[in-house]
Design a protein around this motif. Structure first.
Motif, PDB file in Angstrom:
ATOM      1  N   VAL A  56      38.473  38.804  39.334  1.00 42.82           N
ATOM      2  CA  VAL A  56      38.181  39.885  38.383  1.00 42.82           C
ATOM      3  C   VAL A  56      39.486  40.396  37.774  1.00 42.82           C
ATOM      4  CG1 VAL A  56      37.335  42.262  38.197  1.00 42.82           C
ATOM      5  CG2 VAL A  56      35.996  40.544  39.441  1.00 42.82           C
ATOM      6  N   TYR A  57      40.517  40.532  38.589  1.00 42.78           N
ATOM      7  CA  TYR A  57      41.814  40.971  38.084  1.00 42.78           C
ATOM      8  C   TYR A  57      42.353  40.001  37.034  1.00 42.78           C
ATOM      9  CZ  TYR A  57      46.860  41.630  37.962  1.00 42.78           C
ATOM     10  OH  TYR A  57      48.144  41.794  37.543  1.00 42.78           O
ATOM     11  N   ILE A  58      42.225  38.700  37.297  1.00 39.14           N
ATOM     12  CA  ILE A  58      42.699  37.696  36.341  1.00 39.14           C
ATOM     13  C   ILE A  58      41.938  37.810  35.033  1.00 39.14           C
ATOM     14  CG2 ILE A  58      42.707  35.204  35.886  1.00 39.14           C
ATOM     15  CD1 ILE A  58      43.372  34.803  38.848  1.00 39.14           C
ATOM     16  N   MET A  59      40.621  37.986  35.120  1.00 43.56           N
ATOM     17  CA  MET A  59      39.814  38.088  33.893  1.00 43.56           C
ATOM     18  C   MET A  59      40.127  39.357  33.115  1.00 43.56           C
ATOM     19  SD  MET A  59      36.095  36.485  34.870  1.00 43.56           S
ATOM     20  CE  MET A  59      35.612  37.894  35.813  1.00 43.56           C
ATOM     21  N   VAL A  60      40.274  40.478  33.816  1.00 43.90           N
ATOM     22  CA  VAL A  60      40.522  41.754  33.137  1.00 43.90           C
ATOM     23  C   VAL A  60      41.926  41.786  32.552  1.00 43.90           C
ATOM     24  CG1 VAL A  60      40.790  44.235  33.533  1.00 43.90           C
ATOM     25  CG2 VAL A  60      38.826  43.036  34.491  1.00 43.90           C
ATOM     26  N   ALA A  61      42.902  41.291  33.296  1.00 42.67           N
ATOM     27  CA  ALA A  61      44.290  41.344  32.843  1.00 42.67           C
ATOM     28  C   ALA A  61      44.606  40.246  31.831  1.00 42.67           C
ATOM     29  CB  ALA A  61      45.232  41.221  34.034  1.00 42.67           C
ATOM     30  N   GLY A  62      43.752  39.236  31.744  1.00 40.13           N
ATOM     31  CA  GLY A  62      43.977  38.165  30.792  1.00 40.13           C
ATOM     32  C   GLY A  62      45.123  37.239  31.181  1.00 40.13           C
ATOM     33  N   LYS A  63      45.415  37.159  32.467  1.00 38.73           N
ATOM     34  CA  LYS A  63      46.502  36.304  32.944  1.00 38.73           C
ATOM     35  C   LYS A  63      45.970  34.905  33.204  1.00 38.73           C
ATOM     36  CE  LYS A  63      49.237  39.886  35.001  1.00 38.73           C
ATOM     37  NZ  LYS A  63      50.359  40.085  35.881  1.00 38.73           N
ATOM     38  N   PRO A  64      46.844  33.907  33.135  1.00 34.48           N
ATOM     39  CA  PRO A  64      46.405  32.551  33.517  1.00 34.48           C
ATOM     40  C   PRO A  64      46.183  32.476  35.024  1.00 34.48           C
ATOM     41  CG  PRO A  64      48.731  32.564  32.920  1.00 34.48           C
ATOM     42  CD  PRO A  64      48.193  33.924  32.607  1.00 34.48           C
ATOM     43  N   ALA A  65      45.251  31.620  35.454  1.00 37.43           N
ATOM     44  CA  ALA A  65      44.870  31.535  36.864  1.00 37.43           C
ATOM     45  C   ALA A  65      46.040  31.125  37.751  1.00 37.43           C
ATOM     46  CB  ALA A  65      43.716  30.561  37.041  1.00 37.43           C
ATOM     47  N   GLY A  66      46.981  30.363  37.234  1.00 32.60           N
ATOM     48  CA  GLY A  66      48.117  29.914  38.037  1.00 32.60           C
ATOM     49  C   GLY A  66      49.136  31.004  38.309  1.00 32.60           C
ATOM     50  N   SER A  67      49.028  32.140  37.642  1.00 33.92           N
ATOM     51  CA  SER A  67      50.022  33.188  37.819  1.00 33.92           C
ATOM     52  C   SER A  67      49.750  34.066  39.047  1.00 33.92           C
ATOM     53  CB  SER A  67      50.078  34.077  36.573  1.00 33.92           C
ATOM     54  OG  SER A  67      48.854  34.766  36.422  1.00 33.92           O
ATOM     55  N   VAL A  68      48.568  33.943  39.634  1.00 36.03           N
ATOM     56  CA  VAL A  68      48.218  34.758  40.798  1.00 36.03           C
ATOM     57  C   VAL A  68      48.141  33.850  42.021  1.00 36.03           C
ATOM     58  CG1 VAL A  68      46.455  36.236  41.810  1.00 36.03           C
ATOM     59  CG2 VAL A  68      46.948  36.402  39.380  1.00 36.03           C
ATOM     60  N   ASP A  69      48.797  34.267  43.085  1.00 37.02           N
ATOM     61  CA  ASP A  69      48.795  33.492  44.332  1.00 37.02           C
ATOM     62  C   ASP A  69      47.567  33.883  45.153  1.00 37.02           C
ATOM     63  OD1 ASP A  69      49.495  31.921  46.468  1.00 37.02           O
ATOM     64  OD2 ASP A  69      51.033  33.304  47.224  1.00 37.02           O
ATOM     65  N   PHE A  70      46.633  32.948  45.279  1.00 35.43           N
ATOM     66  CA  PHE A  70      45.392  33.234  46.009  1.00 35.43           C
ATOM     67  C   PHE A  70      45.607  33.290  47.519  1.00 35.43           C
ATOM     68  CE2 PHE A  70      43.551  32.096  41.963  1.00 35.43           C
ATOM     69  CZ  PHE A  70      42.496  32.998  41.875  1.00 35.43           C
ATOM     70  N   ALA A  71      46.760  32.871  47.989  1.00 44.43           N
ATOM     71  CA  ALA A  71      47.057  32.981  49.420  1.00 44.43           C
ATOM     72  C   ALA A  71      47.158  34.444  49.848  1.00 44.43           C
ATOM     73  CB  ALA A  71      48.344  32.250  49.748  1.00 44.43           C
ATOM     74  N   LEU A  72      47.348  35.338  48.885  1.00 40.77           N
ATOM     75  CA  LEU A  72      47.352  36.768  49.201  1.00 40.77           C
ATOM     76  C   LEU A  72      46.029  37.206  49.807  1.00 40.77           C
ATOM     77  CD1 LEU A  72      49.097  38.251  46.035  1.00 40.77           C
ATOM     78  CD2 LEU A  72      50.023  38.126  48.345  1.00 40.77           C
TER      79      LEU A  72
END
Length: 112
Positions: A56-72
């Motif tokens: 949801v954060y990626i969709m709302v912020a409009g960031k590319p999926a690779g910019s967020v580390d899902f290991a968090l």
């Protein structure tokens, strides 16, 4: 089977309940398994919710999926929540088991 008399309710409170399930006959191994299973369920549920929150954060912020580390989701949310819930469940079930063992020992001492 429902608890229809006051004695049944008093017995259930004395022996402990978890989500309405009387824990009167659980041995140490069953208590251990239930505590571990509860911790694992909490880990998976919190990780699932954290991954969806990141999506949801990626969709709302409009960031590319690779910019967020899902290991968090695993490291920062799932592992701490799972460990805390497992410790609490094992502590609760361990105390209930110890109370049952002490009560049974006292009952044996009175009957002897």
């Amino acid at each position: 089977m429902s608890m229809t008399t006051q004695n049944d309710v008093a017995r259930a409170r004395r022996e402990g309940e978890l989500f309405g399930i009387p824990l009167g006959d659980l041995g140490w191994f069953q208590s251990l398994l239930m505590g571990l299973a509860t911790g694992m369920a909490a880990f998976f549920l919190s990780t699932f919710l954290a991954i969806f929150a990141l999506l949801v954060y990626i969709m709302v912020a409009g960031k590319p999926a690779g910019s967020v580390d899902f290991a968090l989701a695993y490291r920062s949310v799932g592992l701490p929540v799972g460990a805390v819930v497992m410790a609490l469940a094992l502590g609760f079930l361990g105390v209930q088991w110890a109370k049952r063992m002490a009560r049974r020992a006292a009952e044996k001492g009175r009957s002897a």
